[in-house]
Scaffold this motif. Structure first.
Motif, PDB file in Angstrom:
ATOM      1  N   PRO A  45       0.796  -1.233   0.000  1.00 61.61           N
ATOM      2  CA  PRO A  45       0.000   0.000   0.000  1.00 61.61           C
ATOM      3  C   PRO A  45       0.824   1.277   0.000  1.00 61.61           C
ATOM      4  O   PRO A  45       0.401   2.302   0.540  1.00 61.61           O
ATOM      5  N   ASN A  46       2.031   1.239  -0.562  1.00 65.92           N
ATOM      6  CA  ASN A  46       2.860   2.441  -0.611  1.00 65.92           C
ATOM      7  C   ASN A  46       2.234   3.471  -1.546  1.00 65.92           C
ATOM      8  O   ASN A  46       1.744   3.135  -2.626  1.00 65.92           O
ATOM      9  N   VAL A  47       2.260   4.728  -1.129  1.00 62.41           N
ATOM     10  CA  VAL A  47       1.712   5.800  -1.959  1.00 62.41           C
ATOM     11  C   VAL A  47       2.627   6.028  -3.154  1.00 62.41           C
ATOM     12  O   VAL A  47       3.818   6.302  -2.993  1.00 62.41           O
ATOM     13  N   GLU A  48       2.079   5.933  -4.355  1.00 66.90           N
ATOM     14  CA  GLU A  48       2.875   6.072  -5.574  1.00 66.90           C
ATOM     15  C   GLU A  48       2.527   7.320  -6.376  1.00 66.90           C
ATOM     16  O   GLU A  48       3.273   7.717  -7.280  1.00 66.90           O
ATOM     17  N   ALA A  49       1.395   7.939  -6.072  1.00 72.13           N
ATOM     18  CA  ALA A  49       1.000   9.186  -6.728  1.00 72.13           C
ATOM     19  C   ALA A  49      -0.058   9.851  -5.870  1.00 72.13           C
ATOM     20  O   ALA A  49      -0.847   9.174  -5.202  1.00 72.13           O
ATOM     21  N   VAL A  50      -0.066  11.178  -5.885  1.00 72.19           N
ATOM     22  CA  VAL A  50      -1.057  11.945  -5.126  1.00 72.19           C
ATOM     23  C   VAL A  50      -1.651  13.000  -6.038  1.00 72.19           C
ATOM     24  O   VAL A  50      -0.923  13.776  -6.670  1.00 72.19           O
ATOM     25  N   ALA A  51      -2.981  13.015  -6.120  1.00 71.44           N
ATOM     26  CA  ALA A  51      -3.688  14.028  -6.899  1.00 71.44           C
ATOM     27  C   ALA A  51      -4.141  15.139  -5.954  1.00 71.44           C
ATOM     28  O   ALA A  51      -4.787  14.877  -4.938  1.00 71.44           O
ATOM     29  N   VAL A  52      -3.785  16.363  -6.295  1.00 70.34           N
ATOM     30  CA  VAL A  52      -4.081  17.522  -5.459  1.00 70.34           C
ATOM     31  C   VAL A  52      -5.019  18.444  -6.226  1.00 70.34           C
ATOM     32  O   VAL A  52      -4.659  18.958  -7.292  1.00 70.34           O
ATOM     33  N   ARG A  53      -6.212  18.634  -5.700  1.00 70.60           N
ATOM     34  CA  ARG A  53      -7.218  19.433  -6.390  1.00 70.60           C
ATOM     35  C   ARG A  53      -7.186  20.885  -5.918  1.00 70.60           C
ATOM     36  O   ARG A  53      -7.039  21.171  -4.742  1.00 70.60           O
ATOM     37  N   ASN A  54      -7.307  21.803  -6.890  1.00 76.57           N
ATOM     38  CA  ASN A  54      -7.479  23.208  -6.558  1.00 76.57           C
ATOM     39  C   ASN A  54      -8.581  23.785  -7.446  1.00 76.57           C
ATOM     40  O   ASN A  54      -9.197  23.056  -8.232  1.00 76.57           O
ATOM     41  N   VAL A  55      -8.824  25.086  -7.352  1.00 73.84           N
ATOM     42  CA  VAL A  55      -9.956  25.669  -8.064  1.00 73.84           C
ATOM     43  C   VAL A  55      -9.776  25.629  -9.578  1.00 73.84           C
ATOM     44  O   VAL A  55     -10.761  25.599 -10.326  1.00 73.84           O
ATOM     45  N   ALA A  56      -8.543  25.583 -10.052  1.00 73.42           N
ATOM     46  CA  ALA A  56      -8.295  25.621 -11.494  1.00 73.42           C
ATOM     47  C   ALA A  56      -8.187  24.243 -12.125  1.00 73.42           C
ATOM     48  O   ALA A  56      -8.635  24.030 -13.244  1.00 73.42           O
ATOM     49  N   ASN A  57      -7.572  23.293 -11.426  1.00 71.89           N
ATOM     50  CA  ASN A  57      -7.316  21.990 -12.020  1.00 71.89           C
ATOM     51  C   ASN A  57      -6.881  21.002 -10.957  1.00 71.89           C
ATOM     52  O   ASN A  57      -6.970  21.276  -9.759  1.00 71.89           O
ATOM     53  N   THR A  58      -6.375  19.872 -11.402  1.00 72.69           N
ATOM     54  CA  THR A  58      -5.822  18.856 -10.506  1.00 72.69           C
ATOM     55  C   THR A  58      -4.386  18.572 -10.921  1.00 72.69           C
ATOM     56  O   THR A  58      -4.120  18.280 -12.079  1.00 72.69           O
ATOM     57  N   SER A  59      -3.453  18.683  -9.978  1.00 76.75           N
ATOM     58  CA  SER A  59      -2.046  18.389 -10.244  1.00 76.75           C
ATOM     59  C   SER A  59      -1.683  17.064  -9.589  1.00 76.75           C
ATOM     60  O   SER A  59      -2.305  16.644  -8.616  1.00 76.75           O
ATOM     61  N   VAL A  60      -0.670  16.409 -10.128  1.00 80.22           N
ATOM     62  CA  VAL A  60      -0.262  15.107  -9.624  1.00 80.22           C
ATOM     63  C   VAL A  60       1.163  15.176  -9.080  1.00 80.22           C
ATOM     64  O   VAL A  60       2.073  15.621  -9.764  1.00 80.22           O
ATOM     65  N   VAL A  61       1.325  14.727  -7.858  1.00 77.80           N
ATOM     66  CA  VAL A  61       2.616  14.727  -7.178  1.00 77.80           C
ATOM     67  C   VAL A  61       3.269  13.367  -7.356  1.00 77.80           C
ATOM     68  O   VAL A  61       2.632  12.334  -7.126  1.00 77.80           O
ATOM     69  N   GLU A  62       4.555  13.370  -7.759  1.00 82.71           N
ATOM     70  CA  GLU A  62       5.291  12.126  -7.947  1.00 82.71           C
ATOM     71  C   GLU A  62       6.619  12.076  -7.195  1.00 82.71           C
ATOM     72  O   GLU A  62       7.174  11.000  -7.001  1.00 82.71           O
ATOM     73  N   ALA A  63       7.139  13.223  -6.794  1.00 84.66           N
ATOM     74  CA  ALA A  63       8.446  13.253  -6.141  1.00 84.66           C
ATOM     75  C   ALA A  63       8.413  12.429  -4.854  1.00 84.66           C
ATOM     76  O   ALA A  63       7.504  12.597  -4.030  1.00 84.66           O
ATOM     77  N   PRO A  64       9.370  11.518  -4.639  1.00 85.65           N
ATOM     78  CA  PRO A  64       9.355  10.646  -3.459  1.00 85.65           C
ATOM     79  C   PRO A  64       9.227  11.393  -2.136  1.00 85.65           C
ATOM     80  O   PRO A  64       8.485  10.968  -1.247  1.00 85.65           O
ATOM     81  N   ALA A  65       9.955  12.496  -1.985  1.00 95.32           N
ATOM     82  CA  ALA A  65       9.883  13.234  -0.725  1.00 95.32           C
ATOM     83  C   ALA A  65       8.486  13.796  -0.494  1.00 95.32           C
ATOM     84  O   ALA A  65       7.978  13.799   0.636  1.00 95.32           O
ATOM     85  N   ASP A  66       7.834  14.267  -1.567  1.00 91.92           N
ATOM     86  CA  ASP A  66       6.479  14.804  -1.445  1.00 91.92           C
ATOM     87  C   ASP A  66       5.473  13.696  -1.164  1.00 91.92           C
ATOM     88  O   ASP A  66       4.530  13.873  -0.378  1.00 91.92           O
ATOM     89  N   LEU A  67       5.665  12.543  -1.793  1.00 96.92           N
ATOM     90  CA  LEU A  67       4.766  11.415  -1.535  1.00 96.92           C
ATOM     91  C   LEU A  67       4.853  10.990  -0.068  1.00 96.92           C
ATOM     92  O   LEU A  67       3.834  10.682   0.560  1.00 96.92           O
ATOM     93  N   ALA A  68       6.053  10.979   0.472  1.00 95.86           N
ATOM     94  CA  ALA A  68       6.236  10.623   1.881  1.00 95.86           C
ATOM     95  C   ALA A  68       5.541  11.631   2.785  1.00 95.86           C
ATOM     96  O   ALA A  68       4.945  11.263   3.811  1.00 95.86           O
TER      97      ALA A  68
END
Length: 224
Positions: free
Chosen positions: A163-186
């Motif tokens: 169950p390791n986090v491999e991607a994170v979708a971050v929603r804001n008012v304009a769009n959705t961005s995807v986080v992939e950097a290992p430090a950010d995922l942690a």
């Protein structure tokens, strides 16, 4: 809703998995990508929502009220399409194979709509879906405002057995961005763990929702 990207070694136009909506394209920093998600289903999805009911738990009526209250006009035909997409993703979760954990701030549940019918229908959906073995619904108490303020809404995805986090979708008012950097995922994984630790248990959360349903029925019972 929110969606993970295709890793750099994969085509950026890979088709999306039914349980992971695509992110909109835009210029972004290296750690934030806005491509389509990997061509494989998620095995574990974790959602934090401080203001809304997660899309995978929404009733059609609540989804319509959320979509039509946005800052941009959406045609009725497009609204129907978006609702159908959400329902299709919900059916994928109901079929099993993906474990979905939702942490929702309590005010998002207690004040989710001015319409009593929408409120009660959505509360019943939360109770019903939360009984599934692959779905966990927990409410973060309204009093935990400092913890709730650690992050805006996000959805974390896992694609393998672990169950390791491999991607994170971050929603804001304009769009959705995807986080992939290992430090950010942690970091997001740690934030979710803190939110889950501070949240009510699934049983306590269900009890709180039942209380809301009971309180909503009181005026009807007391009416002459």
């Amino acid at each position: 809703m929110s969606a993970p990207p295709t890793p750099p070694s994969r085509p950026r136009t890979a088709p999306r998995t039914p349980t992971c909506p695509p992110a909109r394209r835009q210029g972004s920093a290296p750690a934030l990508r806005t491509s389509r998600p990997p061509d494989r289903p998620s095995t574990n999805i974790r959602s934090w929502e401080p203001a809304l009911i997660p899309g995978l738990l929404q009733t059609p009526e609540y989804a319509r009220s959320v979509i039509t209250s946005g800052p941009t006009f959406i045609t009725p035909e497009r609204v129907d399409q978006l609702i159908e997409v959400r329902q299709e993703r919900q059916r994928r979760i109901e079929a099993g194979g993906t474990h979905f954990t939702a942490i929702i701030w309590e005010p998002a549940v207690t004040a989710l709509s001015d319409d009593l019918g929408i409120r009660t229908g959505q509360w019943l959906r939360l109770l019903d879906t939360g009984q599934r073995q692959n779905v966990t619904v927990q409410l973060l108490p309204a009093s935990a405002s400092k913890i709730a303020g650690m992050s805006g809404p996000f959805v974390a995805f896992s694609f393998g057995v672990e169950p390791n986090v491999e991607a994170v979708a971050v929603r804001n008012v304009a769009n959705t961005s995807v986080v992939e950097a290992p430090a950010d995922l942690a970091l997001y994984s740690n934030v979710f763990d803190q939110l889950r630790s501070a949240a009510m248990s699934p049983q306590e959360s269900a009890g709180r929702i039942r209380q809301l349903l009971s309180d909503a029925e009181q005026p009807t019972k007391e009416a002459p």
